[in-house]
Motif scaffolding. Structure first.
Motif, PDB file in Angstrom:
ATOM      1  N   LEU A  53      15.805  -0.284   6.158  1.00 31.71           N
ATOM      2  CA  LEU A  53      14.690  -0.663   6.926  1.00 31.71           C
ATOM      3  C   LEU A  53      14.104  -2.075   6.365  1.00 31.71           C
ATOM      4  O   LEU A  53      13.546  -2.795   7.080  1.00 31.71           O
ATOM      5  N   VAL A  54      13.928  -2.185   4.620  1.00 30.28           N
ATOM      6  CA  VAL A  54      13.681  -3.484   4.635  1.00 30.28           C
ATOM      7  C   VAL A  54      14.601  -3.653   3.360  1.00 30.28           C
ATOM      8  O   VAL A  54      14.739  -2.775   2.289  1.00 30.28           O
ATOM      9  N   VAL A  55      15.297  -4.681   3.662  1.00 29.97           N
ATOM     10  CA  VAL A  55      16.178  -5.173   2.355  1.00 29.97           C
ATOM     11  C   VAL A  55      15.812  -6.270   1.586  1.00 29.97           C
ATOM     12  O   VAL A  55      15.771  -7.520   2.029  1.00 29.97           O
ATOM     13  N   PRO A  56      15.416  -6.054   0.322  1.00 29.85           N
ATOM     14  CA  PRO A  56      14.977  -7.229  -0.281  1.00 29.85           C
ATOM     15  C   PRO A  56      16.108  -8.042  -0.788  1.00 29.85           C
ATOM     16  O   PRO A  56      17.254  -7.601  -1.056  1.00 29.85           O
ATOM     17  N   SER A  57      15.862  -9.252  -1.533  1.00 30.24           N
ATOM     18  CA  SER A  57      16.791 -10.021  -2.285  1.00 30.24           C
ATOM     19  C   SER A  57      17.005  -9.494  -3.372  1.00 30.24           C
ATOM     20  O   SER A  57      16.342  -8.427  -4.093  1.00 30.24           O
ATOM     21  N   ARG A  58      18.125  -9.737  -4.312  1.00 38.06           N
ATOM     22  CA  ARG A  58      18.409  -9.201  -5.550  1.00 38.06           C
ATOM     23  C   ARG A  58      18.564 -10.295  -6.567  1.00 38.06           C
ATOM     24  O   ARG A  58      18.972 -11.160  -6.168  1.00 38.06           O
ATOM     25  N   VAL A  74       6.504   7.583  14.519  1.00 40.62           N
ATOM     26  CA  VAL A  74       7.952   7.337  14.935  1.00 40.62           C
ATOM     27  C   VAL A  74       8.859   7.808  13.707  1.00 40.62           C
ATOM     28  O   VAL A  74       8.220   7.543  12.340  1.00 40.62           O
ATOM     29  N   SER A  75       9.914   8.261  14.001  1.00 43.16           N
ATOM     30  CA  SER A  75      10.811   8.808  12.772  1.00 43.16           C
ATOM     31  C   SER A  75      11.369   7.554  11.970  1.00 43.16           C
ATOM     32  O   SER A  75      11.278   6.431  12.908  1.00 43.16           O
ATOM     33  N   LEU A  76      11.914   7.829  11.080  1.00 48.46           N
ATOM     34  CA  LEU A  76      12.668   6.525  10.179  1.00 48.46           C
ATOM     35  C   LEU A  76      13.639   6.076  11.176  1.00 48.46           C
ATOM     36  O   LEU A  76      14.039   4.919  11.132  1.00 48.46           O
ATOM     37  N   ALA A  77      14.503   7.066  11.687  1.00 43.48           N
ATOM     38  CA  ALA A  77      15.742   6.500  12.576  1.00 43.48           C
ATOM     39  C   ALA A  77      15.181   5.743  13.719  1.00 43.48           C
ATOM     40  O   ALA A  77      15.717   4.845  14.187  1.00 43.48           O
ATOM     41  N   GLY A  78      14.013   6.009  14.260  1.00 46.44           N
ATOM     42  CA  GLY A  78      13.364   5.252  15.486  1.00 46.44           C
ATOM     43  C   GLY A  78      12.960   4.303  15.006  1.00 46.44           C
ATOM     44  O   GLY A  78      13.285   2.920  15.557  1.00 46.44           O
ATOM     45  N   ILE A  79      12.422   4.110  13.872  1.00 48.70           N
ATOM     46  CA  ILE A  79      12.099   2.578  13.249  1.00 48.70           C
ATOM     47  C   ILE A  79      12.949   1.779  13.059  1.00 48.70           C
ATOM     48  O   ILE A  79      13.208   0.545  13.353  1.00 48.70           O
ATOM     49  N   ARG A  80      14.220   2.140  12.515  1.00 49.58           N
ATOM     50  CA  ARG A  80      15.333   1.636  12.150  1.00 49.58           C
ATOM     51  C   ARG A  80      15.846   0.892  13.440  1.00 49.58           C
ATOM     52  O   ARG A  80      16.154  -0.133  13.555  1.00 49.58           O
ATOM     53  N   ARG A  81      15.896   1.706  14.575  1.00 48.51           N
ATOM     54  CA  ARG A  81      16.266   1.072  15.940  1.00 48.51           C
ATOM     55  C   ARG A  81      15.389   0.080  16.494  1.00 48.51           C
ATOM     56  O   ARG A  81      15.772  -0.943  17.041  1.00 48.51           O
ATOM     57  N   ILE A  82      14.149   0.404  16.340  1.00 48.38           N
ATOM     58  CA  ILE A  82      12.947  -0.483  16.834  1.00 48.38           C
ATOM     59  C   ILE A  82      13.155  -1.935  16.031  1.00 48.38           C
ATOM     60  O   ILE A  82      13.376  -2.912  16.562  1.00 48.38           O
ATOM     61  N   LEU A  83      13.306  -1.955  14.900  1.00 51.11           N
ATOM     62  CA  LEU A  83      13.561  -3.165  14.023  1.00 51.11           C
ATOM     63  C   LEU A  83      14.754  -3.869  14.309  1.00 51.11           C
ATOM     64  O   LEU A  83      14.883  -5.030  14.423  1.00 51.11           O
ATOM     65  N   GLY A  95       0.878  -1.161  -0.267  1.00 50.24           N
ATOM     66  CA  GLY A  95      -0.293   0.146   0.200  1.00 50.24           C
ATOM     67  C   GLY A  95       0.676   1.113   0.021  1.00 50.24           C
ATOM     68  O   GLY A  95       0.413   2.216   0.739  1.00 50.24           O
ATOM     69  N   MET A  96       1.889   1.387  -0.684  1.00 54.27           N
ATOM     70  CA  MET A  96       2.855   2.444  -0.698  1.00 54.27           C
ATOM     71  C   MET A  96       3.405   2.774  -2.186  1.00 54.27           C
ATOM     72  O   MET A  96       3.474   1.643  -3.003  1.00 54.27           O
ATOM     73  N   HIS A  97       4.081   3.457  -2.293  1.00 55.71           N
ATOM     74  CA  HIS A  97       4.695   3.920  -3.646  1.00 55.71           C
ATOM     75  C   HIS A  97       6.044   3.214  -3.860  1.00 55.71           C
ATOM     76  O   HIS A  97       6.684   2.877  -2.869  1.00 55.71           O
ATOM     77  N   ALA A  98       6.532   2.786  -5.168  1.00 56.63           N
ATOM     78  CA  ALA A  98       7.656   2.010  -5.239  1.00 56.63           C
ATOM     79  C   ALA A  98       8.976   2.735  -4.806  1.00 56.63           C
ATOM     80  O   ALA A  98       9.740   2.202  -4.183  1.00 56.63           O
ATOM     81  N   GLN A  99       8.850   4.231  -4.958  1.00 56.39           N
ATOM     82  CA  GLN A  99       9.938   4.942  -4.503  1.00 56.39           C
ATOM     83  C   GLN A  99      10.090   4.903  -3.020  1.00 56.39           C
ATOM     84  O   GLN A  99      11.199   5.049  -2.592  1.00 56.39           O
ATOM     85  N   THR A 100       8.934   4.731  -2.243  1.00 47.75           N
ATOM     86  CA  THR A 100       9.052   4.629  -0.741  1.00 47.75           C
ATOM     87  C   THR A 100       9.823   3.379  -0.510  1.00 47.75           C
ATOM     88  O   THR A 100      10.826   3.322   0.400  1.00 47.75           O
ATOM     89  N   LEU A 101       9.638   2.090  -1.309  1.00 48.03           N
ATOM     90  CA  LEU A 101      10.329   0.805  -1.068  1.00 48.03           C
ATOM     91  C   LEU A 101      11.827   1.128  -1.282  1.00 48.03           C
ATOM     92  O   LEU A 101      12.636   0.621  -0.412  1.00 48.03           O
ATOM     93  N   ARG A 102      12.260   1.787  -2.255  1.00 49.29           N
ATOM     94  CA  ARG A 102      13.536   2.128  -2.668  1.00 49.29           C
ATOM     95  C   ARG A 102      14.322   2.994  -1.496  1.00 49.29           C
ATOM     96  O   ARG A 102      15.359   2.907  -1.201  1.00 49.29           O
ATOM     97  N   GLN A 103      13.518   3.940  -0.909  1.00 51.25           N
ATOM     98  CA  GLN A 103      14.020   4.768   0.112  1.00 51.25           C
ATOM     99  C   GLN A 103      14.290   3.728   1.380  1.00 51.25           C
ATOM    100  O   GLN A 103      15.125   3.869   1.788  1.00 51.25           O
ATOM    101  N   TYR A 104      13.369   2.965   1.630  1.00 49.10           N
ATOM    102  CA  TYR A 104      13.409   2.138   2.703  1.00 49.10           C
ATOM    103  C   TYR A 104      14.607   1.275   2.555  1.00 49.10           C
ATOM    104  O   TYR A 104      15.377   0.790   3.605  1.00 49.10           O
ATOM    105  N   ASP A 105      14.867   0.819   1.327  1.00 48.96           N
ATOM    106  CA  ASP A 105      15.838  -0.166   1.042  1.00 48.96           C
ATOM    107  C   ASP A 105      17.245   0.562   1.295  1.00 48.96           C
ATOM    108  O   ASP A 105      18.186   0.083   1.897  1.00 48.96           O
ATOM    109  N   ARG A 106      17.267   1.941   0.789  1.00 49.47           N
ATOM    110  CA  ARG A 106      18.606   2.562   0.835  1.00 49.47           C
ATOM    111  C   ARG A 106      18.866   2.618   2.284  1.00 49.47           C
ATOM    112  O   ARG A 106      19.929   2.769   2.941  1.00 49.47           O
ATOM    113  N   LEU A 107      17.871   3.060   3.304  1.00 48.91           N
ATOM    114  CA  LEU A 107      17.950   3.265   4.778  1.00 48.91           C
ATOM    115  C   LEU A 107      18.208   1.947   5.338  1.00 48.91           C
ATOM    116  O   LEU A 107      18.526   1.907   6.710  1.00 48.91           O
TER     117      LEU A 107
END
Length: 155
Positions: free
Chosen positions: A44-49, A77-86, A30-42
């Motif tokens: 937060l979610v690292v998909p297989s390649r 929660v900020s993205l940095a906070g989410i990273r720490r939670i995960l 339920g989000m934009h593909a660009q958001t997934l790319r950003q989460y991958d760069r950060l």
């Protein structure tokens, strides 16, 4: 050409099998593909390649994307906070697995030493006497009314 051995077999991915391309994963989450790319760069979610570098997401990745979105939008929660939670959730998962392995090893050691079901009581002369769980020290060990404490054991 299918062989007889795998002609009737079907592909049944588990939660960790990377099967979704980024556009499908974005739609499922339920989000934009660009958001997934950003989460991958950060991280937060690292998909297989794939060999060509394309992202492939699993069902577990989709669930994680949804959790990131929930924490961000509903909890603020900020993205940095989410990273720490995960990171902490992953650490807890690893520690729980280690505790489970240690309990299994403890059970094997106790069985090997013949310690399963043994407890200890005070003997007549103040010595320590091994008895089976649920039993009292025999009179030959003690004619006193010694108190036997049984601890809670987790196996």
């Amino acid at each position: 050409m299918a062989t007889a051995r795998n002609a009737g077999s079907t592909f049944a991915p588990d939660d960790d099998t990377p099967v979704f391309v980024i556009s499908v994963a974005a739609q499922l989450a339920g989000m934009h593909a660009q958001t997934l790319r950003q989460y991958d760069r950060l991280g937060l979610v690292v998909p297989s390649r794939t060999r060509g570098g394309g992202r492939r997401y699993s069902n577990r990745d989709i669930a994680r994307l949804r959790e990131v979105q929930r924490l961000s939008q509903e909890e603020g929660v900020s993205l940095a906070g989410i990273r720490r939670i995960l990171e902490l959730e992953n650490e807890v998962e690893v520690l729980r697995a280690q505790v489970g392995e240690m309990h299994e090893e403890l059970g094997r050691v106790r069985a090997a030493l013949g310690m399963s079901g043994r407890v200890f009581a005070a003997g007549r002369a103040g010595d320590v006497v091994a008895v089976r769980a649920g039993e009292r020290p025999r009179r030959r060990f003690s004619d006193s009314r010694a108190l036997v404490l049984y601890g809670n054991r987790r196996a």
